[in-house]
Design an enzyme around this catalytic site. Structure first.
Site, PDB file in Angstrom:
ATOM      1  N   LYS A 185      46.448  41.889  46.369  1.00 49.23           N
ATOM      2  CA  LYS A 185      45.638  40.655  46.517  1.00 49.23           C
ATOM      3  C   LYS A 185      44.176  40.922  46.882  1.00 49.23           C
ATOM      4  CE  LYS A 185      47.871  37.956  45.374  1.00 49.23           C
ATOM      5  NZ  LYS A 185      48.418  37.925  43.969  1.00 49.23           N
ATOM      6  N   HIS A 229      49.045  50.366  43.872  1.00 48.03           N
ATOM      7  CA  HIS A 229      48.877  49.896  45.260  1.00 48.03           C
ATOM      8  C   HIS A 229      49.283  50.996  46.246  1.00 48.03           C
ATOM      9  CE1 HIS A 229      48.053  45.866  43.994  1.00 48.03           C
ATOM     10  NE2 HIS A 229      49.283  45.529  43.700  1.00 48.03           N
ATOM     11  N   SER A 288      45.960  34.947  50.469  1.00 52.69           N
ATOM     12  CA  SER A 288      46.312  35.066  49.051  1.00 52.69           C
ATOM     13  C   SER A 288      47.758  35.540  48.904  1.00 52.69           C
ATOM     14  CB  SER A 288      45.336  36.038  48.384  1.00 52.69           C
ATOM     15  OG  SER A 288      45.606  36.165  47.021  1.00 52.69           O
TER      16      SER A 288
HETATM   17  P1  A3P Z   1      43.180  34.008  45.768  1.00 55.94           P
HETATM   18  O1  A3P Z   1      44.676  33.905  45.934  1.00 55.94           O
HETATM   19  O2  A3P Z   1      42.462  34.036  47.075  1.00 55.94           O
HETATM   20  O3  A3P Z   1      42.627  33.010  44.821  1.00 55.94           O
HETATM   21  P2  A3P Z   1      45.212  40.671  42.930  1.00 55.94           P
HETATM   22  O4  A3P Z   1      44.815  40.619  41.506  1.00 55.94           O
HETATM   23  O5  A3P Z   1      44.840  41.940  43.624  1.00 55.94           O
HETATM   24  O6  A3P Z   1      46.654  40.299  43.104  1.00 55.94           O
HETATM   25  O7  A3P Z   1      44.338  39.585  43.699  1.00 55.94           O
HETATM   26  C1  A3P Z   1      44.488  38.220  43.395  1.00 55.94           C
HETATM   27  C2  A3P Z   1      43.332  37.475  44.024  1.00 55.94           C
HETATM   28  O8  A3P Z   1      42.130  37.778  43.270  1.00 55.94           O
HETATM   29  C3  A3P Z   1      43.540  35.965  43.957  1.00 55.94           C
HETATM   30  O9  A3P Z   1      42.889  35.451  45.121  1.00 55.94           O
HETATM   31  C4  A3P Z   1      42.786  35.639  42.675  1.00 55.94           C
HETATM   32  O10 A3P Z   1      42.443  34.299  42.533  1.00 55.94           O
HETATM   33  C5  A3P Z   1      41.570  36.549  42.828  1.00 55.94           C
HETATM   34  N1  A3P Z   1      40.844  36.730  41.548  1.00 55.94           N
HETATM   35  C6  A3P Z   1      41.311  37.200  40.381  1.00 55.94           C
HETATM   36  N2  A3P Z   1      40.365  37.133  39.428  1.00 55.94           N
HETATM   37  C7  A3P Z   1      39.257  36.622  40.013  1.00 55.94           C
HETATM   38  C8  A3P Z   1      37.925  36.299  39.549  1.00 55.94           C
HETATM   39  N3  A3P Z   1      37.561  36.462  38.283  1.00 55.94           N
HETATM   40  N4  A3P Z   1      37.052  35.792  40.432  1.00 55.94           N
HETATM   41  C9  A3P Z   1      37.398  35.597  41.737  1.00 55.94           C
HETATM   42  N5  A3P Z   1      38.634  35.871  42.230  1.00 55.94           N
HETATM   43  C10 A3P Z   1      39.556  36.380  41.378  1.00 55.94           C
END
Ligand code: A3P
Length: 288
Positions: free
Chosen positions: A42, A97, A127
């Site tokens: 996340k 990870h 998140s």
């Molecule tokens: P949130 O749940 O706070 O919205 P991962 O990909 O490591 O699992 O992380 C997911 C988080 O990254 C989520 O956060 C997601 O919305 C955010 N995320 C993914 N793409 C994004 C983008 N283009 N801009 C901003 N946040 C992004």
């Protein structure tokens, strides 16, 4: 605990990892031109999975628009890796990870490069709380306070956030590793992409660079079904409970933390990072 398998002390979700996939993981042979994106879950993994293929392909957005993110930039440790591996061509990009000490043996002798993304742990916890609600393969997180306490205690997948970031700090990789933060990406994704290009010794035309910046905007990724996880069946990821691409902002923790939880979080994180040289962009976590 039924949802987890324990791999060298780390909790991993059973559906996404098996003993076979983890054995395969340990046998992976890295190539010197591989790029490995490492994150605690996340922290912006999916965002960089949107960016990297275009940078490695001269700005061509085709892979990002036609291949699911987990196949175009696959997880080293997940169940589909043996099948996906032979579809990749050099330069290959992976995500993981895993903490530094649990990387496969060949990583330590290769020259594969690493991009390590950190995110404010409070936003990571928020998140991940919503992700735990939508992912049928993870246990019910309870209320946010309960989840945040499990997060601090490391009773979540991939263990403690502080252990992860500390494992990847100063691991002796020299210029093989680039550190970036989710918050820098929020502030200036164009600048971050230029920095990644420099790190990878690659160039893009200004038009191609702007194309990558546009494609990886949150609103555009939400529309890209190769990246928004809508291809995953709802009995694995239930989007009626939360979206995978949920809010995409820095600082949502302020909507979830009580003052007491905030104080406890600061105390634990500061204590566990004491003595490290981590300096973060967010103002909430101070440490010496
Ligand atoms: P949130 O749940 O706070 O919205 P991962 O990909 O490591 O699992 O992380 C997911 C988080 O990254 C989520 O956060 C997601 O919305 C955010 N995320 C993914 N793409 C994004 C983008 N283009 N801009 C901003 N946040 C992004």
């Amino acid at each position: 605990m039924d949802s987890y398998l324990v791999y060298r002390g780390l909790l991993l979700p059973k559906t996404v990892h098996t003993e076979d996939s983890l054995n395969y993981y340990e046998s992976i042979q890295f190539q010197d031109d591989d790029v490995i994106l490492i994150t605690y879950p996340k922290s912006g993994t999916t965002w960089m999975q949107e960016i990297l293929p275009s940078l490695l392909n001269g700005g061509d957005p085709t892979p990002v628009l036609t291949i699911p993110s987990w196949i175009r930039v696959p997880w080293l440790e997940q169940v589909c890796i043996p099948e996906v591996m032979h579809t990749l061509s050099a330069p290959r990009a992976f995500v993981s990870h895993m903490p530094f000490n649990l990387m496969p043996p060949s990583f330590f002798t290769s020259k594969a490069k690493v991009i390590y993304i950190t995110r404010n742990p409070k936003d990571v916890a928020v998140s991940h709380f919503y992700f735990n609600q939508m992912a049928s393969f993870l246990p019910d997180p309870g209320n946010f306070e309960e989840y945040a306490n499990n997060f601090l205690a490391g009773k979540v997948i991939y263990g403690k956030w502080t252990d992860h970031v500390k494992s990847w700090r100063n691991p002796g990789l020299g210029d093989r590793i680039l550190y970036i933060t989710y918050e820098e990406m929020i502030q200036d994704v164009y600048g971050v992409i230029k920095c990644v290009l420099g790190f990878l010794d690659r160039q893009l035309s200004e038009d191609a660079l702007k194309g990558v910046v546009e494609q990886c905007q949150f609103k555009n990724m939400k529309q890209n079904k190769m990246s928004n996880y809508s291809l995953v069946p709802p009995d694995y990821l239930d989007t009626s409970k939360s979206s995978f691409l949920r809010k995409g902002i820095a600082g949502d923790w302020k909507n979830h933390f009580s003052p007491e939880l905030d104080a406890k979080f600061n105390e634990v994180i500061n204590e566990e990072l004491k003595g490290t040289d981590y300096r973060f962009l967010w103002e909430q976590v101070q440490h010496n």
